[in-house]
Design a protein around this motif. Structure first.
Motif, short mmCIF file in Angstrom:
data_model
loop_
_atom_site.label_atom_id
_atom_site.label_comp_id
_atom_site.label_asym_id
_atom_site.label_seq_id
_atom_site.Cartn_x
_atom_site.Cartn_y
_atom_site.Cartn_z
N PRO A 133 2.86 9.92 4.99
CA PRO A 133 3.83 8.72 4.42
C PRO A 133 2.84 7.87 3.33
CG PRO A 133 3.70 8.18 6.35
CD PRO A 133 3.36 9.74 6.44
N LEU A 134 1.22 8.12 4.18
CA LEU A 134 0.35 7.86 2.71
C LEU A 134 0.38 8.61 1.30
CD1 LEU A 134 -2.64 7.02 4.81
CD2 LEU A 134 -1.35 5.45 2.54
N ILE A 135 0.62 9.82 0.93
CA ILE A 135 1.31 10.40 0.02
C ILE A 135 1.28 9.87 -1.63
CG2 ILE A 135 3.16 11.35 -0.23
CD1 ILE A 135 -0.08 13.31 -1.06
N VAL A 136 2.70 9.04 -0.54
CA VAL A 136 3.08 7.64 -1.65
C VAL A 136 1.99 7.00 -2.13
CG1 VAL A 136 3.55 5.95 -0.08
CG2 VAL A 136 4.60 6.09 -2.59
N LEU A 137 1.21 6.86 -1.77
CA LEU A 137 -0.27 6.09 -2.22
C LEU A 137 -1.29 6.96 -3.19
CD1 LEU A 137 -0.96 3.92 0.50
CD2 LEU A 137 0.11 3.19 -1.85
N GLY A 138 -1.17 7.86 -2.71
CA GLY A 138 -1.86 9.37 -3.03
C GLY A 138 -1.68 9.15 -4.19
N ILE A 194 -6.60 -0.33 -6.46
CA ILE A 194 -5.88 -1.51 -5.43
C ILE A 194 -5.47 -1.76 -4.37
CG2 ILE A 194 -3.23 -1.47 -5.65
CD1 ILE A 194 -2.34 0.70 -6.84
N ALA A 195 -6.23 -0.61 -3.46
CA ALA A 195 -6.95 -0.98 -2.03
C ALA A 195 -8.31 -2.40 -2.00
CB ALA A 195 -7.23 0.86 -1.46
N VAL A 234 0.61 -2.87 2.58
CA VAL A 234 1.69 -3.63 2.53
C VAL A 234 2.08 -4.73 2.47
CG1 VAL A 234 4.24 -4.13 2.86
CG2 VAL A 234 3.35 -1.53 2.68
N LEU A 235 1.14 -5.52 3.40
CA LEU A 235 0.58 -6.79 4.09
C LEU A 235 -0.81 -7.00 2.63
CD1 LEU A 235 0.88 -6.26 8.15
CD2 LEU A 235 2.79 -7.53 6.54
N LEU A 236 -0.95 -6.33 3.16
CA LEU A 236 -1.96 -6.90 1.98
C LEU A 236 -1.94 -6.93 0.69
CD1 LEU A 236 -5.49 -5.18 3.49
CD2 LEU A 236 -5.31 -7.42 3.47
N TYR A 269 7.12 -0.17 -4.29
CA TYR A 269 7.85 -1.56 -4.94
C TYR A 269 6.70 -2.89 -4.24
CZ TYR A 269 9.50 -5.70 -5.34
OH TYR A 269 10.16 -7.19 -5.46
N THR A 270 5.60 -2.57 -3.70
CA THR A 270 4.86 -3.46 -3.02
C THR A 270 3.42 -3.11 -4.14
OG1 THR A 270 3.66 -2.16 -0.98
CG2 THR A 270 5.64 -4.15 -0.91
N THR A 271 2.96 -2.38 -4.34
CA THR A 271 1.60 -1.57 -4.24
C THR A 271 2.33 -1.98 -6.63
OG1 THR A 271 1.54 0.39 -3.13
CG2 THR A 271 0.37 0.35 -5.24
N GLN A 272 3.24 -1.19 -6.68
CA GLN A 272 4.08 -1.67 -8.09
C GLN A 272 4.08 -3.02 -7.94
OE1 GLN A 272 5.35 1.42 -10.78
NE2 GLN A 272 3.79 0.22 -11.26
N LEU A 273 4.34 -3.63 -7.15
CA LEU A 273 4.22 -5.77 -7.62
C LEU A 273 2.98 -5.42 -8.22
CD1 LEU A 273 6.14 -6.91 -4.71
CD2 LEU A 273 6.40 -6.74 -7.54
N VAL A 274 1.74 -5.24 -7.14
CA VAL A 274 0.38 -5.53 -7.11
C VAL A 274 -0.56 -4.87 -8.21
CG1 VAL A 274 -2.15 -4.88 -6.76
CG2 VAL A 274 -0.14 -5.20 -4.89
N HIS A 275 0.14 -3.81 -8.70
CA HIS A 275 -0.68 -3.26 -10.33
C HIS A 275 0.98 -3.00 -10.97
CE1 HIS A 275 -3.33 -1.37 -12.69
NE2 HIS A 275 -2.71 -0.32 -13.14
N PRO A 276 1.62 -3.75 -12.05
CA PRO A 276 2.31 -3.48 -12.69
C PRO A 276 2.23 -2.22 -13.65
CG PRO A 276 2.30 -6.09 -12.77
CD PRO A 276 0.96 -5.43 -11.97
N GLY A 277 3.42 -1.85 -14.87
CA GLY A 277 2.96 -0.72 -16.05
C GLY A 277 1.79 0.46 -15.11
#
Length: 446
Positions: A27-32, A269-270, A165-167, A248-256
């Protein structure tokens, strides 16, 4: 050959198999890989994963059909051999070897790179050998122990994803208010396009090999005709849902799609959403994710080699033999670990370039196998009908062929060279196609 040499032990439940598949997917690979996919899609990561999830569900359904009909180890190799032709099955199995050989290597390489970034005074090869040694020992000892370790480490990995996600949501809410949490920009923006999203989806498909890996555990699963098809769909659905949500939530934090370093974008981002403390926790989660995924990937590779060795496509005395005490294909496990050492001389991109080529070949041909079964097998036609037996696998095959065209040209060329080597081996085995490839009869599963 004794019973110990030809039969694996059935100890895995539906829950254990799904967790094994999710561990393989990581599951963490989406962030990696967030930065890489964001650059490809131009800031539409969740859309790429949504498209890939929908596409993979068609193929997962076909896998379910074939696993119910042929409940034996070997994954796409077994399904195509039985559904189409022994020789075609051999070529598919040969292509899938790219995935199973190179995926553990990529996983261990990434894990070693993360640790080396945190502890630069320690050579990365030390971490690499540590990953290989630990996973090899666990897999050799037994699939049940490996599954238990995976279950424990998956809990931590899921917690890291949940906190990320929560952060992320808290950060967006504090900066832009509640309305920003419902933004559609992460799905599509002025810079993204259908072609860029398709290119991102071709990369994202690498993350969905878990439902294929599930099928390699068929002969160690309780009631496989019922549990393996369920595990395939659950693994694809749960994994895809996690990827879309986190993307989705990660792209919200860092658009583009602009980063200082796309390969380590998630670390930036972390730290943005949780400061250095969460950055350290995130690093620990990523390393453990690579460990759990490495266990699953190596186990699956060894089972594929076992199936091919049992068929005498590879030397049976080596590849088709189980350890008398552990009841695991120890030679295959050790061989996979030894091949992983080659990662010392490679980078992640070089090792990963093969993976999706083999995956799309396998996915396409499993769908085609269902089409063949529908055409020539009356019980299949009666049970699944036109929609499930013809239309769904037809769409699955077409989608995978489209994604195959989105791959880097170098990956396609190198993949074709690998297939040419497989064709040479097949020619030798069949004495110039004058005889059928060697085959054994699989025992039916309850």
């Amino acid at each position: 050959m004794s019973e110990t040499d030809t039969q694996l032990e059935r100890t895995l439940t539906l829950k254990a198999v799904v967790l094994f598949g999710l561990a393989y997917m990581t599951p963490l690979i989406v962030l990696g890989t967030f930065g890489v996919v964001a650059e490809a899609t131009r800031g539409a990561v969740p859309t790429a994963y949504l498209l890939t999830t929908l596409a993979m569900l068609f193929t997962a359904y076909s896998y379910g059909i074939m696993s119910r009909r042929f409940p034996a180890s070997g994954s796409a190799y077994t399904y195509v051999r039985n559904g189409i032709d022994d020789r075609v099955g051999f070529m598919v199995g040969w292509g899938v070897l790219l995935d199973y050989f190179f995926l553990p290597m990529v996983i261990w390489l990434i894990g070693a790179a993360y640790l080396n970034a945190r502890f630069p005074e320690v050579p990365s090869w030390v971490f690499l050998l540590g990953f290989i040694g630990l996973t090899t020992a666990l897999n050799a000892y037994g699939i049940k122990l490996a599954a238990r370790v995976n279950s424990l480490l998956m809990v931590f990995q899921v917690l890291v994803v949940a906190f990320f996600v929560l952060l992320s949501l808290r950060h967006v809410f504090a900066a832009d208010g509640a309305e920003a949490l419902l933004s559609t920009t992460p799905f599509f923006n002025d810079q993204s396009s259908l072609s860029s999203i398709a290119a991102g989806a071709a990369i994202a498909a690498y993350s969905f090999l878990g439902f294929d890996a599930v099928t390699t555990l068929t002969e160690e699963t309780i009631a496989p005709r019922r549990n393996i098809p369920r595990a395939i769909m659950l693994t694809a659905l749960i994994g895809g849902g996690i990827y879309v949500g986190v993307g989705y939530t990660t792209q919200l934090v860092h658009p583009g799609a602009v980063f200082n370093d796309a390969d380590s974008a998630a670390f930036e981002i972390a730290r943005t959403i949780g400061a250095d403390l969460f950055g350290a926790i995130f690093l620990a989660g990523m390393v453990l994710a690579q460990f759990t995924s490495g266990i699953a990937a190596q186990a699956s590779a060894s089972r594929l080699l076992y199936a091919m060795g049992r068929d005498a496509v590879l030397p049976r005395r080596l590849f088709g033999k189980l350890h008398p005490n552990f009841h695991t294909p120890v030679f295959n496990i050790v061989l996979t670990g030894a091949i992983g050492i080659v990662a010392v001389f490679l980078d992640v991109l070089s090792a990963a370039s093969f993976i999706n080529f083999g995956a799309f070949i396998a996915f396409t041909m499993v769908n085609v196998s269902v089409l063949f079964m529908y055409r020539r097998d009356r019980p299949t036609r009666d049970r699944y009908g036109v929609i499930r037996g013809l239309i769904i696998p037809g769409i699955g095959a077409l989608v995978n062929l489209v994604l195959l065209t989105q791959l880097d040209s170098h990956a396609v060329v190198l993949g074709l060279i690998w297939l040419a080597l497989g064709l040479a081996q097949l020619t030798y085995l069949t004495r110039g196609f004058t005889r059928e490839p060697p085959q054994v009869q699989f025992d039916d599963a309850e």
